[in-house]
Design a protein around this motif. Structure first.
Motif, PDB file in Angstrom:
ATOM      1  N   PRO A   1      31.040 -48.770  24.018  1.00  0.00           N
ATOM      2  CA  PRO A   1      31.803 -47.611  25.031  1.00  0.00           C
ATOM      3  C   PRO A   1      32.963 -48.236  25.254  1.00  0.00           C
ATOM      4  O   PRO A   1      32.970 -49.626  25.885  1.00  0.00           O
ATOM      5  N   THR A   2      34.205 -47.597  25.545  1.00  0.00           N
ATOM      6  CA  THR A   2      35.424 -48.222  26.099  1.00  0.00           C
ATOM      7  C   THR A   2      35.851 -46.810  26.995  1.00  0.00           C
ATOM      8  O   THR A   2      35.349 -45.674  26.585  1.00  0.00           O
ATOM      9  N   PRO A   3      36.883 -47.131  27.791  1.00  0.00           N
ATOM     10  CA  PRO A   3      37.543 -46.056  28.481  1.00  0.00           C
ATOM     11  C   PRO A   3      38.233 -44.961  27.462  1.00  0.00           C
ATOM     12  O   PRO A   3      38.555 -44.047  28.098  1.00  0.00           O
ATOM     13  N   HIS A   4      38.283 -45.370  26.376  1.00  0.00           N
ATOM     14  CA  HIS A   4      39.046 -44.412  25.379  1.00  0.00           C
ATOM     15  C   HIS A   4      38.122 -43.928  24.269  1.00  0.00           C
ATOM     16  O   HIS A   4      38.758 -43.317  23.156  1.00  0.00           O
TER      17      HIS A   4
ATOM     18  N   PRO B   1      48.972 -46.075  23.038  1.00  0.00           N
ATOM     19  CA  PRO B   1      49.707 -46.971  23.501  1.00  0.00           C
ATOM     20  C   PRO B   1      48.987 -48.273  23.551  1.00  0.00           C
ATOM     21  O   PRO B   1      47.635 -48.358  23.681  1.00  0.00           O
ATOM     22  N   ALA B   2      49.660 -49.813  23.253  1.00  0.00           N
ATOM     23  CA  ALA B   2      49.134 -50.972  23.386  1.00  0.00           C
ATOM     24  C   ALA B   2      48.041 -51.088  24.635  1.00  0.00           C
ATOM     25  O   ALA B   2      47.154 -51.835  24.324  1.00  0.00           O
ATOM     26  N   ALA B   3      48.246 -50.565  25.676  1.00  0.00           N
ATOM     27  CA  ALA B   3      47.212 -50.785  26.880  1.00  0.00           C
ATOM     28  C   ALA B   3      45.966 -50.309  26.429  1.00  0.00           C
ATOM     29  O   ALA B   3      44.950 -50.731  26.720  1.00  0.00           O
ATOM     30  N   GLN B   4      45.775 -49.229  25.784  1.00  0.00           N
ATOM     31  CA  GLN B   4      44.839 -48.508  25.376  1.00  0.00           C
ATOM     32  C   GLN B   4      43.951 -49.587  24.258  1.00  0.00           C
ATOM     33  O   GLN B   4      42.937 -49.713  24.410  1.00  0.00           O
ATOM     34  N   LEU B   5      44.633 -49.842  23.454  1.00  0.00           N
ATOM     35  CA  LEU B   5      44.008 -50.637  22.257  1.00  0.00           C
ATOM     36  C   LEU B   5      43.672 -52.171  22.940  1.00  0.00           C
ATOM     37  O   LEU B   5      42.536 -52.443  22.669  1.00  0.00           O
ATOM     38  N   ASP B   6      44.319 -52.602  24.021  1.00  0.00           N
ATOM     39  CA  ASP B   6      43.770 -53.978  24.200  1.00  0.00           C
ATOM     40  C   ASP B   6      42.405 -53.682  25.405  1.00  0.00           C
ATOM     41  O   ASP B   6      41.933 -54.570  25.283  1.00  0.00           O
ATOM     42  N   GLU B   7      42.479 -52.518  26.103  1.00  0.00           N
ATOM     43  CA  GLU B   7      41.385 -52.291  26.912  1.00  0.00           C
ATOM     44  C   GLU B   7      40.039 -52.251  25.954  1.00  0.00           C
ATOM     45  O   GLU B   7      38.843 -52.719  26.196  1.00  0.00           O
ATOM     46  N   ALA B   8      40.301 -51.181  24.771  1.00  0.00           N
ATOM     47  CA  ALA B   8      39.036 -51.019  23.961  1.00  0.00           C
ATOM     48  C   ALA B   8      38.628 -52.717  23.405  1.00  0.00           C
ATOM     49  O   ALA B   8      37.447 -52.832  23.271  1.00  0.00           O
ATOM     50  N   TRP B   9      39.853 -53.311  22.909  1.00  0.00           N
ATOM     51  CA  TRP B   9      39.332 -54.698  22.482  1.00  0.00           C
ATOM     52  C   TRP B   9      38.745 -55.719  23.372  1.00  0.00           C
ATOM     53  O   TRP B   9      37.756 -56.412  23.055  1.00  0.00           O
ATOM     54  N   ALA B  10      38.951 -55.584  24.436  1.00  0.00           N
ATOM     55  CA  ALA B  10      38.447 -56.361  25.673  1.00  0.00           C
ATOM     56  C   ALA B  10      36.874 -55.834  25.763  1.00  0.00           C
ATOM     57  O   ALA B  10      36.163 -56.777  26.003  1.00  0.00           O
TER      58      ALA B  10
END
Length: 218
Positions: A11-14, A76-85
């Protein structure tokens, strides 16, 4: 040695990311790989990287939520980074005492570079396949420079290997402190699995210990 294959959602915020995980009973390390902007985890260079280690390691190929949802255009990059984290947190819980190498191709390489500096458990190395040094040209002809993303990894003292095609239209990162660069014949797609694997093998071997005495591969 039997290799197990698991596929699970994180699960991720996106929306959920999907992780394709291959691992054996003996695990000498963890390699986490992200895909390109419109591509997937079956890209030739990702498959080459997945088989490049000299000892059995866990290999996690990560499908970002937007691709799980069937979209090709990345958010956007921020969403990719959040999912990756979120994925890294899950994998670290599964392999808590295991050294990690993070990487990916193109957009995935950018995500891995940004995430390596921000990660709570920093990787011992970053593998940047087809890192797109220059963005596609804007209407005014300018091409934004993405070198700060990969430079930040080197500046943090994390070893980087950049593997690029010698005809990559997005450019090739230069050699820098803590960064090695290998070019192979080809373009941005890096379809030649053999040369890509050969470029990665000696570098990745530095991070993962040899097999324990008495343990043999089947």
């Amino acid at each position: 040695m039997i290799v197990e294959v698991d596929e699970f959602e994180v699960p991720t915020p996106h929306g959920p990311a999907v992780v394709h995980l291959e691992h054996a009973s003996y695990c000498g390390g963890l390699l986490v790989l992200g895909h390109g902007a419109g591509g997937g985890i079956e890209a030739p260079d990702l498959l080459a990287a997945a088989t490049s280690a000299p000892v059995p390691i866990a290999v996690a190929r990560v499908l970002q939520p937007y691709r799980v949802a069937g979209r090709k255009a990345p958010p956007p990059a921020a969403q990719l980074d959040e999912a990756w984290a979120c994925v890294l947190t899950e994998l670290t819980e599964r392999f808590p005492d295991t050294d990690q190498v993070h990487g990916g191709r193109s957009s995935g390489a950018r995500v891995a570079c940004r995430g390596a500096v921000a990660a709570e458990k920093r990787p011992v190395g970053v593998l940047a396949l087809a890192f797109p040094l220059l963005a596609p040209a804007r209407k005014d002809g300018t091409r934004p420079d993405r070198s700060p993303e990969i430079d930040a990894v080197s500046d943090a003292g994390i070893p980087v290997l950049a593997v690029s095609g010698d005809r990559d239209r997005f450019g090739v990162p230069p050699v820098a402190p803590h960064r090695e660069v290998v070019t192979v014949r080809g373009d941005h797609s890096l379809k030649a699995k053999g040369p890509v694997r050969e470029a990665i093998e000696p570098w990745i071997a530095r991070f993962f210990p040899p097999l324990p005495q008495g343990l043999e591969l089947d």
